[in-house]
Design a protein around this motif. Structure first.
Motif, PDB file in Angstrom:
ATOM      1  N   TYR A   1       6.056 138.948  45.480  1.00 39.62           N
ATOM      2  CA  TYR A   1       6.105 138.237  44.205  1.00 39.62           C
ATOM      3  C   TYR A   1       5.209 137.009  44.214  1.00 39.62           C
ATOM      4  CZ  TYR A   1       9.877 141.311  42.756  1.00 39.62           C
ATOM      5  OH  TYR A   1      10.618 142.425  42.414  1.00 39.62           O
ATOM      6  N   ALA A   2       5.086 136.367  45.373  1.00 40.28           N
ATOM      7  CA  ALA A   2       4.128 135.263  45.474  1.00 40.28           C
ATOM      8  C   ALA A   2       2.708 135.775  45.281  1.00 40.28           C
ATOM      9  CB  ALA A   2       4.267 134.572  46.832  1.00 40.28           C
ATOM     10  N   ASP A   3       2.398 136.945  45.850  1.00 36.68           N
ATOM     11  CA  ASP A   3       1.085 137.554  45.682  1.00 36.68           C
ATOM     12  C   ASP A   3       0.847 137.918  44.216  1.00 36.68           C
ATOM     13  OD1 ASP A   3      -1.394 138.667  46.675  1.00 36.68           O
ATOM     14  OD2 ASP A   3      -0.505 140.648  46.476  1.00 36.68           O
ATOM     15  N   MET A   4       1.880 138.384  43.527  1.00 35.30           N
ATOM     16  CA  MET A   4       1.739 138.670  42.100  1.00 35.30           C
ATOM     17  C   MET A   4       1.409 137.403  41.322  1.00 35.30           C
ATOM     18  SD  MET A   4       4.862 141.336  41.353  1.00 35.30           S
ATOM     19  CE  MET A   4       5.089 142.809  42.360  1.00 35.30           C
ATOM     20  N   ALA A   5       2.085 136.311  41.646  1.00 36.27           N
ATOM     21  CA  ALA A   5       1.822 135.050  40.953  1.00 36.27           C
ATOM     22  C   ALA A   5       0.379 134.609  41.174  1.00 36.27           C
ATOM     23  CB  ALA A   5       2.798 133.969  41.426  1.00 36.27           C
ATOM     24  N   VAL A   6      -0.097 134.707  42.416  1.00 35.02           N
ATOM     25  CA  VAL A   6      -1.490 134.362  42.710  1.00 35.02           C
ATOM     26  C   VAL A   6      -2.427 135.258  41.915  1.00 35.02           C
ATOM     27  CG1 VAL A   6      -3.274 134.332  44.498  1.00 35.02           C
ATOM     28  CG2 VAL A   6      -0.994 133.442  45.007  1.00 35.02           C
ATOM     29  N   ALA A   7      -2.153 136.561  41.918  1.00 34.87           N
ATOM     30  CA  ALA A   7      -3.013 137.518  41.228  1.00 34.87           C
ATOM     31  C   ALA A   7      -3.110 137.228  39.737  1.00 34.87           C
ATOM     32  CB  ALA A   7      -2.490 138.934  41.442  1.00 34.87           C
ATOM     33  N   LEU A   8      -2.068 136.633  39.187  1.00 36.31           N
ATOM     34  CA  LEU A   8      -2.021 136.344  37.753  1.00 36.31           C
ATOM     35  C   LEU A   8      -2.476 134.930  37.423  1.00 36.31           C
ATOM     36  CD1 LEU A   8       1.396 138.102  37.075  1.00 36.31           C
ATOM     37  CD2 LEU A   8      -0.877 138.949  36.412  1.00 36.31           C
ATOM     38  N   GLY A   9      -2.981 134.210  38.436  1.00 33.77           N
ATOM     39  CA  GLY A   9      -3.478 132.859  38.206  1.00 33.77           C
ATOM     40  C   GLY A   9      -2.410 131.798  38.192  1.00 33.77           C
ATOM     41  N   HIS A  10      -1.227 132.089  38.752  1.00 31.15           N
ATOM     42  CA  HIS A  10      -0.113 131.145  38.730  1.00 31.15           C
ATOM     43  C   HIS A  10       0.441 130.888  40.130  1.00 31.15           C
ATOM     44  CE1 HIS A  10       0.422 131.000  34.279  1.00 31.15           C
ATOM     45  NE2 HIS A  10      -0.194 132.169  34.363  1.00 31.15           N
ATOM     46  N   GLY A  11      -0.398 130.994  41.139  1.00 34.33           N
ATOM     47  CA  GLY A  11       0.063 130.761  42.496  1.00 34.33           C
ATOM     48  C   GLY A  11       0.594 129.364  42.716  1.00 34.33           C
ATOM     49  N   ASP A  12       0.052 128.389  41.971  1.00 39.67           N
ATOM     50  CA  ASP A  12       0.510 127.011  42.158  1.00 39.67           C
ATOM     51  C   ASP A  12       1.889 126.773  41.577  1.00 39.67           C
ATOM     52  OD1 ASP A  12      -0.237 127.249  39.526  1.00 39.67           O
ATOM     53  OD2 ASP A  12      -1.498 125.450  39.477  1.00 39.67           O
ATOM     54  N   ALA A  13       2.452 127.744  40.866  1.00 36.76           N
ATOM     55  CA  ALA A  13       3.800 127.603  40.314  1.00 36.76           C
ATOM     56  C   ALA A  13       4.872 127.964  41.336  1.00 36.76           C
ATOM     57  CB  ALA A  13       3.954 128.482  39.076  1.00 36.76           C
ATOM     58  N   VAL A  14       4.485 128.638  42.430  1.00 36.89           N
ATOM     59  CA  VAL A  14       5.450 129.115  43.417  1.00 36.89           C
ATOM     60  C   VAL A  14       6.009 127.942  44.223  1.00 36.89           C
ATOM     61  CG1 VAL A  14       5.724 130.531  45.497  1.00 36.89           C
ATOM     62  CG2 VAL A  14       4.352 131.373  43.567  1.00 36.89           C
ATOM     63  N   ASN A  15       7.346 127.884  44.342  1.00 38.48           N
ATOM     64  CA  ASN A  15       7.971 126.789  45.086  1.00 38.48           C
ATOM     65  C   ASN A  15       8.610 127.232  46.393  1.00 38.48           C
ATOM     66  OD1 ASN A  15      10.549 127.894  44.432  1.00 38.48           O
ATOM     67  ND2 ASN A  15      10.646 126.711  42.529  1.00 38.48           N
ATOM     68  N   SER A  16       8.596 128.536  46.688  1.00 40.93           N
ATOM     69  CA  SER A  16       9.256 129.025  47.897  1.00 40.93           C
ATOM     70  C   SER A  16       8.722 130.400  48.253  1.00 40.93           C
ATOM     71  CB  SER A  16      10.776 129.102  47.677  1.00 40.93           C
ATOM     72  OG  SER A  16      11.065 129.963  46.577  1.00 40.93           O
ATOM     73  N   VAL A  17       8.762 130.731  49.544  1.00 39.89           N
ATOM     74  CA  VAL A  17       8.411 132.071  50.004  1.00 39.89           C
ATOM     75  C   VAL A  17       8.954 132.222  51.418  1.00 39.89           C
ATOM     76  CG1 VAL A  17       6.165 131.479  51.030  1.00 39.89           C
ATOM     77  CG2 VAL A  17       6.555 133.787  50.117  1.00 39.89           C
ATOM     78  N   TYR A  18       9.328 133.424  51.771  1.00 34.53           N
ATOM     79  CA  TYR A  18       9.898 133.703  53.088  1.00 34.53           C
ATOM     80  C   TYR A  18       8.897 133.371  54.196  1.00 34.53           C
ATOM     81  CZ  TYR A  18      11.734 136.320  57.032  1.00 34.53           C
ATOM     82  OH  TYR A  18      12.186 136.670  58.265  1.00 34.53           O
TER      83      TYR A  18
ATOM     84  N   VAL B   1       5.994 141.614  35.852  1.00 33.61           N
ATOM     85  CA  VAL B   1       5.811 140.197  36.167  1.00 33.61           C
ATOM     86  C   VAL B   1       4.653 139.621  35.349  1.00 33.61           C
ATOM     87  CG1 VAL B   1       5.227 138.554  37.999  1.00 33.61           C
ATOM     88  CG2 VAL B   1       6.838 140.414  38.450  1.00 33.61           C
ATOM     89  N   ALA B   2       3.622 140.414  35.116  1.00 30.66           N
ATOM     90  CA  ALA B   2       2.514 139.961  34.269  1.00 30.66           C
ATOM     91  C   ALA B   2       2.997 139.623  32.871  1.00 30.66           C
ATOM     92  CB  ALA B   2       1.427 141.042  34.212  1.00 30.66           C
TER      93      ALA B   2
ATOM     94  N   GLU C   1       0.229 137.411  31.186  1.00 32.77           N
ATOM     95  CA  GLU C   1      -1.098 137.596  31.793  1.00 32.77           C
ATOM     96  C   GLU C   1      -1.433 139.078  31.902  1.00 32.77           C
ATOM     97  OE1 GLU C   1      -3.256 135.408  32.337  1.00 32.77           O
ATOM     98  OE2 GLU C   1      -2.266 133.474  32.679  1.00 32.77           O
ATOM     99  N   THR C   2      -1.199 139.823  30.830  1.00 29.72           N
ATOM    100  CA  THR C   2      -1.425 141.267  30.915  1.00 29.72           C
ATOM    101  C   THR C   2      -2.903 141.616  31.047  1.00 29.72           C
ATOM    102  OG1 THR C   2      -1.368 141.409  28.487  1.00 29.72           O
ATOM    103  CG2 THR C   2       0.680 141.840  29.675  1.00 29.72           C
ATOM    104  N   GLU C   3      -3.804 140.758  30.581  1.00 28.77           N
ATOM    105  CA  GLU C   3      -5.226 141.055  30.750  1.00 28.77           C
ATOM    106  C   GLU C   3      -5.620 141.004  32.221  1.00 28.77           C
ATOM    107  OE1 GLU C   3      -7.801 138.792  28.274  1.00 28.77           O
ATOM    108  OE2 GLU C   3      -6.751 139.325  26.419  1.00 28.77           O
ATOM    109  N   ARG C   4      -5.118 140.017  32.939  1.00 29.06           N
ATOM    110  CA  ARG C   4      -5.382 139.962  34.377  1.00 29.06           C
ATOM    111  C   ARG C   4      -4.807 141.205  35.057  1.00 29.06           C
ATOM    112  NH1 ARG C   4      -4.991 133.978  34.093  1.00 29.06           N
ATOM    113  NH2 ARG C   4      -6.691 133.077  35.353  1.00 29.06           N
ATOM    114  N   TYR C   5      -3.580 141.534  34.681  1.00 30.11           N
ATOM    115  CA  TYR C   5      -2.952 142.724  35.254  1.00 30.11           C
ATOM    116  C   TYR C   5      -3.787 143.976  34.990  1.00 30.11           C
ATOM    117  CZ  TYR C   5      -0.272 146.971  35.008  1.00 30.11           C
ATOM    118  OH  TYR C   5       0.108 148.280  35.116  1.00 30.11           O
TER     119      TYR C   5
END
Length: 416
Positions: free
Chosen positions: A95-112, A218-219, A224-228
Motif C-alpha cells: 500500500y505504501a508502494d501504491m501511494a508512491v505510484a500515485l504521487g502521494h508517497g509523502d502522505a504515508v505515516n507508517s510502514v512495516y 486505491v487510485a 488518481e485514476t489517470e496515473r493508475y
C-alpha cells in the motif's frame, strides 16, 4: 483531507463488523512479517484491474479534485471521503508502494519495518527518475503489535488496512475496529486476497482481488485514476511480452521460491503459481513449481536439504534476497559449502537468484516480474545481470528492459 470532526460519516458498511478469533502472528523468516501469510498479487495471468465504485459528486481525477466521493471495496463496502487523504496509515508495503505510484508517497505515516521496506522500495525506485520514498521517520505499525492508541495519535485520514485482518490482531475485536473506523478514519484494505485464505468468521461475502484491481481501488481513493491507467497499461504490455515469449510448459525450468535459514539449515518454501497477490510476480511466469503438489499446513512449508535435494529444482529464487535482510553472497556460499547443498543443480549451475518481497505494490511488481523473467528464462528475456548486495536494482540496458522506466517515472511524477 478527511475532516476529523465528522469522521463517523466516512465509513459506510454493507454489514456490521463482527468478532473474529484471534490469529497468532508468525514470523516465518527474518525477512518475513508478523503475519507471514498473505500476498497481494492476483489470481489470473492477466492480472487486470477494474476500478469502478466511485460515485462522488465531483467529476475528474487528481489530488486537486474536491467534493465528496465514495469508493467501494470488500470487505468494507462503500467508503465515503470528503477529500483526498493527506495522512495515510499503511501496514504492509504494497500500500505504501501504491501511494508512491500515485504521487502521494509523502502522505504515508507508517510502514512495516521501515528500513527493510523503504530500502527495498528505493532499490527499485533508484531506476526511476524523480521517484523515491522517505522512510526514515515512519512509524512501524507492528513493532509492538497493532496499537490502537497509536492509531488515535497518528490521526490518519485513511487506514489502508483490512478491518477483517485488524480484528484478528492481539487485543483487538470488532468493537475496536469499529471505534477506529468511526472516530479516527475509515479502513480501506483487503488482506486475504494475498493468498485467497479464508477471512475471519463473519466475513462470509469476502471478495478477492488481484494486485492491480486493489491498486485501481486505491487510485480512486486518491483520485488518481489517470496515473493508475498509465501504469496499468505498462503492466499489461509487460504481461503480454511475457506470455507471448514463454516456452512450452515441458521446456520451462523447475523452480522453488524459498528462504534459507542458515541457523537451522532449513528452507521456508512458498508456492509459485497459486492464487493470490503474494504471487503476482511468479504466477505469470508459470515456471514448473518443484513443490507444486505439496499441501502445507500453513501458507508456506519448511524443508531440509535432503527434501530440497529430492526435488532438485533448476532454479532457486531466494525470497527477500533484494532486501537488506539477506546477503546473497553469503547465501550462495552457505549452499555451496554444504555437503548436500553443493550438489543441488541450481547451485552447481549458478542459478540461485535474489527475489524481491511478496508484499509488493504495482511498481515493485513491474521490476519483480522483469527480474523473475530474466532469471527463469534468460534465452527468451535476456540474462539477469549480477546483483551486488545492498545495491539498487541492477542497471539494465534500455534495449534489454522488459518495460519502459521512462513511462513508469512519467506516470508516477504526473508527467502525462
Amino acid at each position: 483531507m478527511v475532516d476529523k470532526t465528522t469522521r463517523r460519516t466516512y465509513l459506510k458498511r454493507t454489514g456490521a463488523l463482527v468478532a473474529a478469533g484471534l490469529v497468532a502472528g508468525c514470523s516465518g523468516d527474518s525477512g518475513g512479517t508478523a503475519t507471514e501469510g498473505t500476498d497481494v498479487s492476483g489470481s489470473t495471468a492477466t492480472e487486470g484491474a477494474a476500478t469502478g465504485g466511485t460515485d462522488g459528486t465531483e467529476e475528474g481525477t487528481g489530488s486537486s479534485a474536491s467534493g465528496s466521493y465514495t469508493v467501494s471495496m470488500s470487505p468494507m463496502g462503500d467508503v465515503a471521503f470528503d477529500g483526498v487523504p493527506e495522512n495515510v496509515f499503511t501496514v504492509f508495503p504494497q500500500y505504501a508502494d501504491m501511494a508512491v505510484a500515485l504521487g502521494h508517497g509523502d502522505a504515508v505515516n507508517s510502514v512495516y519495518v521501515p528500513e527493510m521496506s523503504g530500502t527495498t522500495m528505493n532499490h527499485y525506485y533508484d531506476r526511476l527518475d524523480g521517484v523515491g520514498f522517505e522512510w526514515k521517520d515512519l512509524y512501524d505499525p507492528l513493532s509492538s503489535g497493532l496499537n490502537k492508541e497509536k492509531l488515535f495519535e497518528l490521526g490518519s485520514d485513511v487506514h489502508l488496512t483490512d478491518p477483517a485482518w485488524a480484528s484478528t490482531q492481539d487485543n483487538w475485536d470488532d468493537s475496536d475496529v469499529e471505534e477506529i473506523g468511526s472516530q479516527v478514519a475509515p479502513w480501506f484494505g483487503n488482506f486475504y486476497s494475498g493468498t485467497h485464505a479464508d477471512a475471519p468468521d463473519g466475513y462470509g461475502n469476502y471478495q478477492y482481488y488481484t494486485l492491480w484491481e486493489l491498486f485501481g481501488k486505491v487510485a480512486e481513493v486518491f483520485r488518481e485514476t489517470e496515473r493508475y491507467e498509465a501504469l496499468n497499461a505498462v503492466h499489461g504490455g509487460l504481461l503480454s511480452t511475457i506470455r507471448s515469449n514463454l516456452p512450452p510448459k515441458e521446456e520451462r525450468p523447475t523452480a522453488v521460491r524459498a528462504t534459507y535459514s542458515a541457523e537451522n539449515e532449513t528452507f521456508w518454501t512458498y508456492h509459485l503459481n497459486r492464487p493470490g497477490y503474494w504471487l503476482a510476480d511468479t504466477r505469470p511466469l508459470a515456471a514448473n513449481d518443484a513443490f507444486g503438489s505439496e499441501q502445507w499446513n500453513g501458507l508456506w512449508g519448511t524443508v531440509d536439504f535432503e527434501t530440497l535435494a529430492e526435488a532438485d529444482p533448476d532454479v532457486i529464487l531466494h525470497l527477500w534476497g533484494m532486501t537488506p535482510n539477506y546477503e546473497m553472497s553469503e547465501v550462495r556460499a552457505a549452499l555451496e559449502d554444504h555437503p548436500v547443498g553443493g550438489q543441488l543443480t541450481a547451485v552447481q549451475n549458478g542459478n540461485v537468484y535474489p527475489a524481491g518481497m511478496r508484499y509488493q505494490g504495482p511498481v515493485m511488481n513491474l521490476f519483480q516480474l522483469e527480474m523473475g523473467a530474466k532469471q527463469l528464462y534468460p534465452e527468451q528475456f535476456g540474462e539477469w545481470p549480477e546483483y551486488e548486495d545492498g545495491e539498487p536494482y541492477p542497471e539494465i540496458p534500455e534495449g534489454e528492459q522488459l518495460f519502459s522506466r521512462t513511462k513508469v517515472a512519467a506516470a508516477v511524477n504526473g508527467d502525462r
